[in-house]
Design a protein around this motif. Structure first.
Motif, short mmCIF file in Angstrom:
data_model
loop_
_atom_site.label_atom_id
_atom_site.label_comp_id
_atom_site.label_asym_id
_atom_site.label_seq_id
_atom_site.Cartn_x
_atom_site.Cartn_y
_atom_site.Cartn_z
N THR A 1 0.83 -1.07 0.06
CA THR A 1 -0.21 -0.05 0.00
C THR A 1 0.80 1.43 0.03
N SER A 2 0.25 2.19 -0.68
CA SER A 2 1.34 3.52 -0.78
C SER A 2 1.14 4.23 0.52
N LYS A 3 2.14 5.24 0.66
CA LYS A 3 1.77 5.98 1.94
C LYS A 3 0.89 7.09 1.61
N GLN A 4 0.08 7.63 2.51
CA GLN A 4 -0.89 8.52 2.36
C GLN A 4 -0.36 9.90 3.09
N ILE A 5 -0.46 10.84 2.63
CA ILE A 5 -0.11 12.40 3.12
C ILE A 5 -1.22 13.18 2.90
N LEU A 6 -1.47 13.95 4.01
CA LEU A 6 -2.61 14.84 3.78
C LEU A 6 -2.09 16.39 3.82
N VAL A 7 -2.14 17.07 2.87
CA VAL A 7 -1.87 18.46 2.39
C VAL A 7 -3.03 19.49 2.80
N ILE A 8 -2.60 20.43 3.78
CA ILE A 8 -3.46 21.45 4.35
C ILE A 8 -3.07 22.71 3.96
N ASP A 9 -3.54 23.25 2.87
CA ASP A 9 -3.06 24.53 2.37
C ASP A 9 -4.39 25.37 1.64
N ASP A 10 -4.63 26.48 1.87
CA ASP A 10 -5.74 27.17 1.54
C ASP A 10 -5.80 27.75 -0.13
N LEU B 1 -10.13 15.42 8.41
CA LEU B 1 -9.62 14.63 7.57
C LEU B 1 -8.74 13.68 8.17
N ALA B 2 -7.64 14.32 9.12
CA ALA B 2 -6.59 13.79 9.66
C ALA B 2 -7.16 12.64 10.61
N GLN B 3 -8.41 13.07 11.33
CA GLN B 3 -9.03 12.19 12.29
C GLN B 3 -9.50 11.02 11.54
N SER B 4 -10.09 11.39 10.27
CA SER B 4 -11.02 10.23 9.79
C SER B 4 -10.11 9.37 9.04
N SER B 5 -9.05 9.86 8.22
CA SER B 5 -8.24 9.12 7.27
C SER B 5 -7.00 8.42 7.89
N GLN B 6 -6.62 9.26 9.11
CA GLN B 6 -5.20 8.53 9.78
C GLN B 6 -4.00 8.67 8.71
N PRO B 7 -3.61 9.72 7.98
CA PRO B 7 -2.69 9.51 7.06
C PRO B 7 -1.23 9.42 7.74
N ASP B 8 -0.39 8.89 6.98
CA ASP B 8 0.89 8.81 7.32
C ASP B 8 1.67 9.92 7.79
N ALA B 9 1.50 11.04 7.37
CA ALA B 9 2.07 12.43 7.67
C ALA B 9 1.25 13.43 7.10
N GLN C 1 -2.16 18.09 17.92
CA GLN C 1 -1.31 17.60 19.14
C GLN C 1 -2.11 17.21 20.15
N ALA C 2 -3.44 18.04 20.40
CA ALA C 2 -4.16 17.96 21.54
C ALA C 2 -5.06 16.70 21.49
N ASN C 3 -5.17 16.14 20.04
CA ASN C 3 -6.38 15.02 20.07
C ASN C 3 -5.56 13.70 19.97
N GLN C 4 -5.93 12.80 20.82
CA GLN C 4 -5.24 11.71 21.01
C GLN C 4 -5.20 10.72 19.80
N ILE C 5 -6.21 10.99 18.91
CA ILE C 5 -6.24 10.17 17.58
C ILE C 5 -5.29 10.73 16.42
N THR C 6 -4.90 12.07 16.62
CA THR C 6 -4.17 12.69 15.57
C THR C 6 -2.45 13.01 16.05
N LYS C 7 -2.44 12.94 17.28
CA LYS C 7 -1.20 13.45 17.98
C LYS C 7 -0.07 12.82 17.50
N HIS C 8 -0.18 11.47 16.85
CA HIS C 8 1.11 10.75 16.51
C HIS C 8 1.59 10.84 15.06
N ILE C 9 0.77 11.58 14.34
CA ILE C 9 1.00 12.05 12.90
C ILE C 9 1.99 12.86 12.81
N PRO C 10 3.14 12.62 12.13
CA PRO C 10 4.22 13.80 11.83
C PRO C 10 3.81 14.76 11.14
#
Length: 123
Positions: free
Chosen positions: A2-11, A43-51, A71-80
């Protein structure tokens, strides 16, 4: 494999599309995109990207506030997280030295080197 998944957040639409193209073609990433901090948090919470590649300067909720919420969310704080910023490089080092980000990529970035910069930041 499976390929790595990254979330890009930019306006900025153009920047998001450029990053997505660069990371998919040159980095082999599966790229998810968000246009705002709030959308990125969901999206970070629902998809759990690798970065996450996170723009610092955005309207409504800036990148640093978005990072704090991740960082404050237990579900997303581990995502680099790698910050993407248009601020000067020396300012970046001082401003971001106390937060736990994996790296900082300055805008404008070299599209041909972006995937390498992301990989280097994530090791």
């Amino acid at each position: 494999m499976t390929s790595k998944q990254i979330l890009v957040i930019d306006d900025e639409d153009d920047i998001r599309q450029l990053i997505q193209t660069c990371l998919e073609i040159m980095g082999g990433w599966k790229v998810l995109t968000a246009t705002s901090g709030n959308q990125g948090l969901l999206l970070a919470q629902s998809s759990q990207p690798d970065a996450i590649l996170l723009d610092v300067m955005m309207p409504y909720m800036d990148g640093l506030t978005t990072f704090e919420k991740l960082q404050a969310n237990q579900i997303t704080k581990h995502i680099p997280v790698i910050l993407l910023t248009a601020r000067g490089r020396t300012n970046n080092e001082r401003l971001f030295k106390d937060i736990d980000v994996k790296g900082i990529i300055s805008k404008p970035f070299n599209p041909q080197k972006l995937a390498i910069q992301v990989a280097a930041a994530l090791n």
